[in-house]
Design a protein around this motif. Structure first.
Motif, PDB file in Angstrom:
ATOM      1  N   PRO A 104       0.907  -1.226   0.040  1.00 32.71           N
ATOM      2  CA  PRO A 104      -0.071   0.143  -0.049  1.00 32.71           C
ATOM      3  C   PRO A 104       0.724   1.372   0.013  1.00 32.71           C
ATOM      4  CG  PRO A 104      -0.092  -1.171   2.091  1.00 32.71           C
ATOM      5  CD  PRO A 104       0.714  -2.201   1.241  1.00 32.71           C
ATOM      6  N   GLY A 106       0.315   5.750   0.036  1.00 29.97           N
ATOM      7  CA  GLY A 106      -0.437   6.816   0.284  1.00 29.97           C
ATOM      8  C   GLY A 106       0.121   7.946  -0.330  1.00 29.97           C
ATOM      9  N   VAL A 148     -10.719  12.023  -0.613  1.00 31.62           N
ATOM     10  CA  VAL A 148      -9.924  10.743  -0.644  1.00 31.62           C
ATOM     11  C   VAL A 148     -10.255   9.688  -1.690  1.00 31.62           C
ATOM     12  CG1 VAL A 148     -10.842   9.788   1.071  1.00 31.62           C
ATOM     13  CG2 VAL A 148      -8.703   9.119   0.822  1.00 31.62           C
ATOM     14  N   VAL A 150      -9.354   5.763  -3.009  1.00 32.59           N
ATOM     15  CA  VAL A 150      -8.613   4.459  -2.898  1.00 32.59           C
ATOM     16  C   VAL A 150      -8.793   3.649  -4.150  1.00 32.59           C
ATOM     17  CG1 VAL A 150      -8.511   2.492  -1.434  1.00 32.59           C
ATOM     18  CG2 VAL A 150      -9.202   4.572  -0.545  1.00 32.59           C
ATOM     19  N   VAL A 155      -3.692   5.387  -1.951  1.00 32.56           N
ATOM     20  CA  VAL A 155      -4.699   6.265  -1.268  1.00 32.56           C
ATOM     21  C   VAL A 155      -4.253   7.525  -1.389  1.00 32.56           C
ATOM     22  CG1 VAL A 155      -5.725   6.772   0.877  1.00 32.56           C
ATOM     23  CG2 VAL A 155      -5.040   4.666   0.663  1.00 32.56           C
ATOM     24  N   SER A 156      -5.175   8.470  -2.266  1.00 29.62           N
ATOM     25  CA  SER A 156      -4.705   9.740  -2.479  1.00 29.62           C
ATOM     26  C   SER A 156      -5.578  10.850  -2.150  1.00 29.62           C
ATOM     27  CB  SER A 156      -4.611   9.776  -4.226  1.00 29.62           C
ATOM     28  OG  SER A 156      -5.661   9.391  -4.808  1.00 29.62           O
ATOM     29  N   SER A 157      -5.098  11.939  -2.046  1.00 30.31           N
ATOM     30  CA  SER A 157      -5.878  13.153  -1.160  1.00 30.31           C
ATOM     31  C   SER A 157      -5.262  14.256  -2.013  1.00 30.31           C
ATOM     32  CB  SER A 157      -5.890  13.192   0.157  1.00 30.31           C
ATOM     33  OG  SER A 157      -6.983  12.698   0.764  1.00 30.31           O
ATOM     34  N   PHE A 166      -8.153  11.432   4.662  1.00 32.86           N
ATOM     35  CA  PHE A 166      -6.986  10.598   4.321  1.00 32.86           C
ATOM     36  C   PHE A 166      -6.382   9.748   5.291  1.00 32.86           C
ATOM     37  CE2 PHE A 166      -2.437  10.552   3.554  1.00 32.86           C
ATOM     38  CZ  PHE A 166      -2.436   9.704   2.474  1.00 32.86           C
ATOM     39  N   LYS A 169      -8.340   6.566   5.858  1.00 32.19           N
ATOM     40  CA  LYS A 169      -8.140   5.457   4.608  1.00 32.19           C
ATOM     41  C   LYS A 169      -6.745   4.850   4.665  1.00 32.19           C
ATOM     42  CE  LYS A 169     -12.177   4.974   3.156  1.00 32.19           C
ATOM     43  NZ  LYS A 169     -13.066   3.521   2.950  1.00 32.19           N
ATOM     44  N   LEU A 170      -5.656   5.637   4.931  1.00 37.34           N
ATOM     45  CA  LEU A 170      -4.209   5.352   4.931  1.00 37.34           C
ATOM     46  C   LEU A 170      -4.100   4.366   5.909  1.00 37.34           C
ATOM     47  CD1 LEU A 170      -1.345   5.970   4.030  1.00 37.34           C
ATOM     48  CD2 LEU A 170      -1.224   7.376   5.702  1.00 37.34           C
ATOM     49  N   GLU A 173      -5.873   1.152   4.616  1.00 39.35           N
ATOM     50  CA  GLU A 173      -5.183   0.186   3.515  1.00 39.35           C
ATOM     51  C   GLU A 173      -3.916  -0.140   4.056  1.00 39.35           C
ATOM     52  OE1 GLU A 173      -6.353  -0.340   0.288  1.00 39.35           O
ATOM     53  OE2 GLU A 173      -8.267   0.266   1.262  1.00 39.35           O
TER      54      GLU A 173
END
Length: 184
Positions: A104, A106, A148, A150, A155-157, A166, A169-170, A173
Motif C-alpha cells: 500500500p 499513500g 480521498v 482508494v 490512497v490519494s488526497s 485521508f 483511509k491510509l 489500507e
C-alpha cells in the motif's frame, strides 16, 4: 481509525526539504497511534525541513533503503519536496518497488508527481492538488476531484484540509497489507 492495528509494521515516509509540514506530521501521527513505526527516508542523511519550518531527523537515506524493509509507503506533498523527489532516480526506483511488491502507498497533494516519474499511475484512479490534473491524465491516470480516493492499495488526497479523511483511509489500507492489484 482506532480499530486498525499496525503493530509490528514499518512504513517509509519519503520526503526532502520543502515538504508540506502537516502532510508529514498528521499521517505520521495516525500511523503511530495505530501502532505502526514510521521511518523517515530522504535523499540525504541529516535533518529535513518543511516549508513551514517543521524539522525532522532522517532515519535512512533513500539510496540505502529498500522497499522490502517496509510494509507500506507514504508520500507527503509540498511543491518543492515533490519536484526535487521526482528528479531523484533512487527515490523514483524506491517508489516503484512498492508497487511491484503490491504494498500500500499513500500520497497527498503534489506528492503524486513522483508517482508519474516512477511510472505507476497508468490506468489508476487518483486525486491530487488540482494543478497536477493534466500531468496525471497525460501519464494515463484517471484524475478525480475528491477528498480521498482508494484504488487497490493506492490512497490519494488533494490537500491538507483532506487529512482527517485521508489518514483514516491510509491506516485502513496499511492494515489490509498487500493488494494483488497494486502493481505497475
Amino acid at each position: 481509525m482506532g480499530s486498525q492495528n499496525l503493530t509490528g509494521k514499518r512504513y517509509a515516509f519519503l520526503v526532502t526539504n520543502g515538504y508540506e509540514d502537516s502532510e508529514l506530521t498528521s499521517p505520521w501521527q495516525a500511523v503511530t497511534e495505530a501502532g505502526g513505526q514510521p521511518v523517515l527516508v530522504a535523499p540525504k542523511p541529516g535533518v529535513v525541513t518543511g516549508k513551514h519550518g517543521h524539522e525532522q531527523q532522517v532515519d535512512q537515506a533513500v539510496n540505502a533503503a529498500t522497499s522490502a524493509d517496509f510494509d507500506g509507503l507514504m508520500l507527503p506533498g509540498g511543491v518543492v519536496n515533490a519536484d526535487h523527489l521526482r528528479m531523484d532516480l533512487n527515490a523514483a526506483a524506491f517508489v516503484r518497488a512498492f508497487f511491484e511488491e503490491h504494498k500500500p502507498v499513500g500520497v497527498i497533494c503534489h506528492g503524486a508527481w513522483i508517482l508519474i516519474e516512477a511510472g505507476v499511475v497508468d490506468g489508476r484512479t487518483i486525486t491530487s492538488y488540482p494543478s497536477l490534473k493534466t500531468d496525471l491524465r497525460n501519464a494515463g491516470a484517471v484524475w478525480v476531484d475528491e477528498e480521498v480516493v482508494v484504488d487497490n492499495g493506492l490512497v490519494s488526497s488533494r490537500r491538507p484540509d483532506d487529512l482527517p479523511a485521508f489518514n483514516g483511509k491510509l491506516v485502513e489500507e496499511f492494515a489490509e497489507g498487500k493488494h494483488a492489484a497494486q502493481a505497475v
